[in-house]
Design a protein around this motif. Structure first.
Motif, PDB file in Angstrom:
ATOM      1  N   ARG A 253       0.906   8.476   3.395  1.00 34.35           N
ATOM      2  CA  ARG A 253       0.098   9.128   4.418  1.00 34.35           C
ATOM      3  C   ARG A 253       0.801   9.078   5.772  1.00 34.35           C
ATOM      4  O   ARG A 253       0.825  10.063   6.515  1.00 34.35           O
ATOM      5  CB  ARG A 253      -1.267   8.454   4.523  1.00 34.35           C
ATOM      6  CG  ARG A 253      -2.162   9.013   5.603  1.00 34.35           C
ATOM      7  CD  ARG A 253      -2.764  10.328   5.215  1.00 34.35           C
ATOM      8  NE  ARG A 253      -3.735  10.168   4.153  1.00 34.35           N
ATOM      9  CZ  ARG A 253      -4.458  11.173   3.649  1.00 34.35           C
ATOM     10  NH1 ARG A 253      -4.299  12.401   4.101  1.00 34.35           N
ATOM     11  NH2 ARG A 253      -5.319  10.961   2.672  1.00 34.35           N
TER      12      ARG A 253
ATOM     13  N   ASP B 287      -5.609   4.008   0.719  1.00 38.18           N
ATOM     14  CA  ASP B 287      -5.687   5.465   0.799  1.00 38.18           C
ATOM     15  C   ASP B 287      -5.796   6.032  -0.615  1.00 38.18           C
ATOM     16  O   ASP B 287      -6.258   5.339  -1.518  1.00 38.18           O
ATOM     17  CB  ASP B 287      -4.461   6.006   1.547  1.00 38.18           C
ATOM     18  CG  ASP B 287      -4.772   7.273   2.327  1.00 38.18           C
ATOM     19  OD1 ASP B 287      -5.137   8.277   1.687  1.00 38.18           O
ATOM     20  OD2 ASP B 287      -4.659   7.263   3.573  1.00 38.18           O
ATOM     21  N   SER B 288      -5.392   7.272  -0.806  1.00 38.11           N
ATOM     22  CA  SER B 288      -5.585   7.963  -2.082  1.00 38.11           C
ATOM     23  C   SER B 288      -4.249   8.333  -2.707  1.00 38.11           C
ATOM     24  O   SER B 288      -3.219   8.437  -2.020  1.00 38.11           O
ATOM     25  CB  SER B 288      -6.432   9.227  -1.876  1.00 38.11           C
ATOM     26  OG  SER B 288      -7.632   8.916  -1.202  1.00 38.11           O
ATOM     27  N   TRP B 289      -4.289   8.577  -4.015  1.00 33.82           N
ATOM     28  CA  TRP B 289      -3.084   9.005  -4.718  1.00 33.82           C
ATOM     29  C   TRP B 289      -2.900  10.509  -4.532  1.00 33.82           C
ATOM     30  O   TRP B 289      -3.177  11.321  -5.412  1.00 33.82           O
ATOM     31  CB  TRP B 289      -3.165   8.665  -6.195  1.00 33.82           C
ATOM     32  CG  TRP B 289      -2.926   7.229  -6.522  1.00 33.82           C
ATOM     33  CD1 TRP B 289      -3.787   6.362  -7.120  1.00 33.82           C
ATOM     34  CD2 TRP B 289      -1.725   6.485  -6.283  1.00 33.82           C
ATOM     35  NE1 TRP B 289      -3.213   5.117  -7.247  1.00 33.82           N
ATOM     36  CE2 TRP B 289      -1.943   5.164  -6.753  1.00 33.82           C
ATOM     37  CE3 TRP B 289      -0.490   6.790  -5.703  1.00 33.82           C
ATOM     38  CZ2 TRP B 289      -0.970   4.170  -6.665  1.00 33.82           C
ATOM     39  CZ3 TRP B 289       0.471   5.803  -5.620  1.00 33.82           C
ATOM     40  CH2 TRP B 289       0.233   4.512  -6.097  1.00 33.82           C
ATOM     41  N   THR B 290      -2.416  10.877  -3.363  1.00 36.84           N
ATOM     42  CA  THR B 290      -2.053  12.265  -3.106  1.00 36.84           C
ATOM     43  C   THR B 290      -0.734  12.566  -3.813  1.00 36.84           C
ATOM     44  O   THR B 290      -0.079  11.671  -4.361  1.00 36.84           O
ATOM     45  CB  THR B 290      -1.902  12.507  -1.601  1.00 36.84           C
ATOM     46  OG1 THR B 290      -0.850  11.652  -1.102  1.00 36.84           O
ATOM     47  CG2 THR B 290      -3.195  12.172  -0.861  1.00 36.84           C
TER      48      THR B 290
ATOM     49  N   THR C 256      -0.038   4.186  -1.008  1.00 30.60           N
ATOM     50  CA  THR C 256      -0.810   5.363  -0.617  1.00 30.60           C
ATOM     51  C   THR C 256      -0.793   5.558   0.899  1.00 30.60           C
ATOM     52  O   THR C 256      -0.668   6.687   1.381  1.00 30.60           O
ATOM     53  CB  THR C 256      -2.258   5.242  -1.116  1.00 30.60           C
ATOM     54  OG1 THR C 256      -2.834   4.019  -0.624  1.00 30.60           O
ATOM     55  CG2 THR C 256      -2.301   5.210  -2.629  1.00 30.60           C
ATOM     56  N   SER C 257      -0.902   4.475   1.657  1.00 29.85           N
ATOM     57  CA  SER C 257      -0.822   4.588   3.121  1.00 29.85           C
ATOM     58  C   SER C 257       0.608   4.880   3.564  1.00 29.85           C
ATOM     59  O   SER C 257       0.831   5.581   4.556  1.00 29.85           O
ATOM     60  CB  SER C 257      -1.323   3.304   3.786  1.00 29.85           C
ATOM     61  OG  SER C 257      -2.710   3.142   3.585  1.00 29.85           O
TER      62      SER C 257
ATOM     63  N   ALA D  16      -5.576   4.609 -10.490  1.00 29.68           N
ATOM     64  CA  ALA D  16      -6.443   5.109  -9.424  1.00 29.68           C
ATOM     65  C   ALA D  16      -7.798   4.432  -9.553  1.00 29.68           C
ATOM     66  O   ALA D  16      -8.555   4.705 -10.484  1.00 29.68           O
ATOM     67  CB  ALA D  16      -6.584   6.629  -9.517  1.00 29.68           C
TER      68      ALA D  16
ATOM     69  N   GLN E  62      -3.574   1.267  -6.697  1.00 25.88           N
ATOM     70  CA  GLN E  62      -3.983   2.059  -5.542  1.00 25.88           C
ATOM     71  C   GLN E  62      -4.226   1.180  -4.332  1.00 25.88           C
ATOM     72  O   GLN E  62      -4.745   0.075  -4.425  1.00 25.88           O
ATOM     73  CB  GLN E  62      -5.254   2.852  -5.866  1.00 25.88           C
ATOM     74  CG  GLN E  62      -5.705   3.761  -4.719  1.00 25.88           C
ATOM     75  CD  GLN E  62      -6.833   4.693  -5.136  1.00 25.88           C
ATOM     76  OE1 GLN E  62      -7.135   4.815  -6.311  1.00 25.88           O
ATOM     77  NE2 GLN E  62      -7.450   5.358  -4.180  1.00 25.88           N
TER      78      GLN E  62
ATOM     79  N   GLY F  86      -7.799  12.643  -1.385  1.00 24.20           N
ATOM     80  CA  GLY F  86      -7.244  12.214  -0.103  1.00 24.20           C
ATOM     81  C   GLY F  86      -7.476  13.180   1.032  1.00 24.20           C
ATOM     82  O   GLY F  86      -6.568  13.448   1.823  1.00 24.20           O
TER      83      GLY F  86
ATOM     84  N   ASP G  49       0.836  -1.200   0.000  1.00 23.46           N
ATOM     85  CA  ASP G  49       0.000   0.000   0.000  1.00 23.46           C
ATOM     86  C   ASP G  49       0.872   1.253   0.000  1.00 23.46           C
ATOM     87  O   ASP G  49       1.241   1.777   1.057  1.00 23.46           O
ATOM     88  CB  ASP G  49      -0.927  -0.016   1.218  1.00 23.46           C
ATOM     89  CG  ASP G  49      -1.992   1.060   1.150  1.00 23.46           C
ATOM     90  OD1 ASP G  49      -1.906   1.922   0.254  1.00 23.46           O
ATOM     91  OD2 ASP G  49      -2.914   1.044   1.982  1.00 23.46           O
TER      92      ASP G  49
ATOM     93  N   ALA H 267       1.946  10.516  -2.310  1.00 26.81           N
ATOM     94  CA  ALA H 267       1.889   9.119  -2.742  1.00 26.81           C
ATOM     95  C   ALA H 267       2.439   8.963  -4.157  1.00 26.81           C
ATOM     96  O   ALA H 267       3.167   8.006  -4.453  1.00 26.81           O
ATOM     97  CB  ALA H 267       0.456   8.607  -2.669  1.00 26.81           C
TER      98      ALA H 267
END
Length: 749
Positions: A288, A334-337, A284-285, A354, A331, A488, A282, A340
């Motif tokens: 984060r 979490d989100s593709w910030t 994305t996490s 995504a 993905q 995100g 992960d 990320a």
């Protein structure tokens, strides 16, 4: 089952018209058959009281040669039997949906659309209380009822059931709203350009588990033929599902497969379009949480989930060091910030998918959702999934009121109709939509949708490479701001990830101590410690090239195959310690995949692995001790279940200052053997005390279970210490008497 003929009896025609009129009146008056809403993605209609309908199979696309068929289930959930009835399947061949709202309202059962053209009629047998029956309706390709569908596009489809309930004068009825779509083939309409769709299936799993037998072998064996990765395994059913999905890529060449490197050895010779990050880590996490060092302490540094690592696993699985495949990051939870995307690009992924939460463009029409975002490590291409179609592909209804979409057949009919509507929205615009299956999608679900898409003449199934080549929808310079404002916005589950990292770091630290401060063989003598690249801050460095990673893998295998005794079959002590860390890191990598259940099970498995490795070394006191002299010894035994000798100490303390034991006693135990030593005891008086013994490593850190030994002291007069005390007491007494007789007395005394 008897299908309705083209020229039905007047009585039946009148009855159908009356039924449609009654239902239209009920909709106008907002009178509904009592129904409870179901959650998105429900595959049943168990919340519907009374009599419920469900769609088991349905011809979603009608072509000039397809004909039409439907299989329906009628379930009686009442306590009364229902007499024989009938099902009518009706449509409106001239109706065109005018908006997305129009399409959705029909699915929800709130749209008022006249559907008086009957496609098929089927008789339904009587249904006992709590029973169900299956109903089939079939039309040939030349049936006049289908001839009315002269133009292509999605049409409303209404399924009506009516019957008489025994003992009840009121008729029993139920209905479902679905769709039927006429293909362009053979239809009397202008052929417009196809809409592109890229269908992507992830070949991964979150059903991994820790193999207890493999864990025990890794701890107790020093042979080189054991792989650290064997500690994580998939059960037989999951392996079969992965093989079935893998075979779908040969049946449907247009199906794009993004494979998890962790499953490649399970598949043997996989068919894939691209590689995702190993174990679907992960990313994305990871971004984060923002603590690369915590991931490194847990054993999951960037080198474990980089694109280069995935490529090395592909080459190892295929046995081909020249094999290659594009790397696309999937993905996570979490989100593709922007953070990320930067982390993914720094690990070698220049393209990411995504699957959700990347809505930064106007969604008034279906568009090609391809974006490019600049990061510190370079530009990243973001391929965003089309939300509605992806939701349907992942077994989720478009709303809780769309009851026909609670089965795979109903969702596919909606998917086909929705895609046709998107094409008709902008018939001359060149667009390619991304549709992603989920990790849990079954082979059957994938196959059903791909079969339906084969008849959808308005759809051009394209590759991920073609989709990636599209121009960016938005100016890349605007992307950082748009992502920051729209993507995100919630914190996700960062707190639980931090807790997992802390626990994984603790269990890995214990295994590191085993290699550096407990094992006492060649690594201890030479001063070497296990090679632990994961502890370095590899996030601060550039990702290694694929060839460098492959070379490192070969070097590690060569080290593991070395022999400390020249036999060629044993691991060196440092390689054994390294393998234990690698096994732990394998579990940690799966624990950080993003799936909650897998995270919990693998986090516990990593702790259990560490405990089992240290638990192979045990301390056994001899039992309660009775001391009859000033000094004594307490024998203890250390058992070593590891395949290498150990060098540790035994810490011992008592709860008494009159009876004390040696604080630290060193001991060395052979491989798979036992060693005995004695802890010295000193006693100053009679009494009892409890000694607590525990193993400690060479750095003084305790491990293993604490043991207790009861010490009883019974000093005798014959003891030198006792005799000295008595003589001293007698001397004091005689001195006191002498002073009493020889002191001067006062005159008045």
């Amino acid at each position: 089952m008897n299908r309705r003929h083209t020229n039905p009896h007047a009585r039946r025609r009148a009855w159908c018209a009356l039924l449609v009129l009654l239902m239209a009146i009920a909709m106008v008056l907002d009178v509904h058959i009592p129904q409870a809403a179901a959650d998105d993605g429900d595959s049943t209609t168990s919340d519907v009281p009374g009599v419920a309908l469900s769609v088991e199979s349905l011809t979603a696309v009608v072509t000039a040669t397809s004909g039409f068929s439907a299989t329906l289930t009628v379930e009686n959930r009442t306590t009364q039997p229902v007499s024989a009835g009938a099902i009518d399947i009706m449509t409106n061949p001239d109706y065109n949906f005018v908006s997305r709202t129009d399409v959705q309202e029909w699915a929800d059962g709130t749209a008022q659309i006249d559907t008086t053209h009957e496609l098929a009629h089927a008789d339904v047998a009587a249904i006992p209380a709590g029973g169900r029956v299956a109903v089939h309706a079939v039309l040939s390709a030349h049936d006049p009822a289908l001839a009315a569908l002269t133009t292509w596009g999605p049409r409303p489809l209404r399924i009506l059931y009516t019957a008489q309930s025994d003992g009840d004068a009121q008729p029993v009825h139920a209905s479902l709203n679905s769709y039927i779509t006429r293909s362009q083939d053979g239809a009397a309409s202008v052929r417009t350009p196809s809409i592109g769709i890229s269908i992507v299936m992830p070949l991964t799993s979150h059903d991994w588990s820790a193999d207890d037998k493999a864990r025990q072998r890794l701890i107790t064996s020093d042979t080189r033929d054991l792989s650290a990765q064997s500690i994580a395994t998939l059960d037989e059913n999951e392996c079969k599902a992965l093989h079935d999905k893998d075979r779908l890529s040969t049946k449907y060449p247009q199906l794009q497969v993004v494979a998890d490197p962790a499953v490649l050895e399970t598949l043997g010779t996989p068919h894939l379009t691209a590689l995702m990050q190993p174990a679907r880590f992960d990313i994305t996490s990871y971004a984060r949480v923002g603590d690369p060092q915590a991931y490194a302490r847990a054993g999951v540094g960037k080198s474990k989930w980089s694109a280069a690592s995935g490529l090395a696993q592909l080459r190892g699985a295929l046995g081909d060091m020249s094999a290659s495949a594009p790397a696309i990051a999937w993905q996570g939870a979490d989100s593709w910030t922007m953070d990320a995307l930067d982390a993914a690009r720094g690990a070698g992924y220049d393209t990411v998918i995504a699957t959700g939460d990347f809505n930064i463009a106007d969604d008034a029409t279906a568009q090609t959702l391809v974006y490019r975002a600049p990061t510190k490590h370079g530009d990243v291409t973001v391929l965003a999934a089309q939300p509605t179609l992806t939701s349907l592909a992942n077994a989720h209804a478009t709303s809780q009121h769309a009851r026909a979409e609670r089965t795979d057949a109903g969702r596919i009919a909606r998917f086909i109709a929705q895609s046709a509507f998107y094409q008709m929205e902008q018939p001359y615009a060149q667009r390619t939509l991304l549709v992603c299956f989920g990790e849990d999608s079954s082979p059957k679900q994938v196959e059903m949708l791909m079969d339906a898409l084969g008849d959808a003449s308005w759809i051009d199934l394209t590759s991920l490479a073609d989709l990636t080549a599209h121009d960016a929808l938005i100016d890349p310079g605007l992307m950082p701001q748009l992502i920051g404002e729209n993507v995100g916005l919630s914190a996700g589950h960062a707190a639980s990830v931090r807790e997992t990292l802390m626990q994984l770091g603790a269990s890995r630290s214990d295994l590191k101590r085993l290699g550096s401060s407990i094992l006492g063989g060649d690594a201890q003598q030479s001063g070497d410690k296990p090679n632990d690249a994961s502890d370095s801050n590899d996030d601060a460095s550039q990702a290694p090239s694929p060839s460098a990673t492959a070379d490192a893998t070969v070097d590690a295998q060569s080290e593991s195959s070395g022999s400390s005794e020249g036999g060629g079959s044993r691991l060196t002590e440092s390689a054994y310690a390294r393998r234990l860390l690698d096994a732990h890191d394998t579990l940690a990598l799966f624990a950080l995949q993003g799936d909650t259940a897998l995270c919990t099970s693998m986090r516990k498995a990593a702790a259990a692995f560490s405990d089992a490795a240290l638990g192979a070394i045990t301390l056994s006191p001899s039992g309660n001790v009775s001391v009859l002299s000033e000094t004594a010894s307490m024998p203890v035994t250390v058992s070593n279940g590891l395949p290498y000798p150990i060098s540790v100490r035994i810490s011992s303390r008592t709860d008494s200052i009159e009876i004390i034991t040696a604080r630290m006693t060193p001991i060395t135990a052979p491989a798979r053997g036992e060693a005995q030593t004695s802890i010295s005891i000193r006693v100053t008086t009679s009494g009892t005390a409890v000694a607590r013994e525990q193993l400690v490593d060479r750095d003084g850190e305790p491990f293993g279970a604490m043991q207790q030994t009861s010490i009883t002291s019974s000093l005798q007069i014959s003891d030198k210490s006792g005799l000295a005390i008595i003589i001293f007491a007698v001397a004091l007494g005689l001195l006191g008497l002498w002073r009493q007789f020889h002191r001067k007395k006062d005159p008045d005394e």
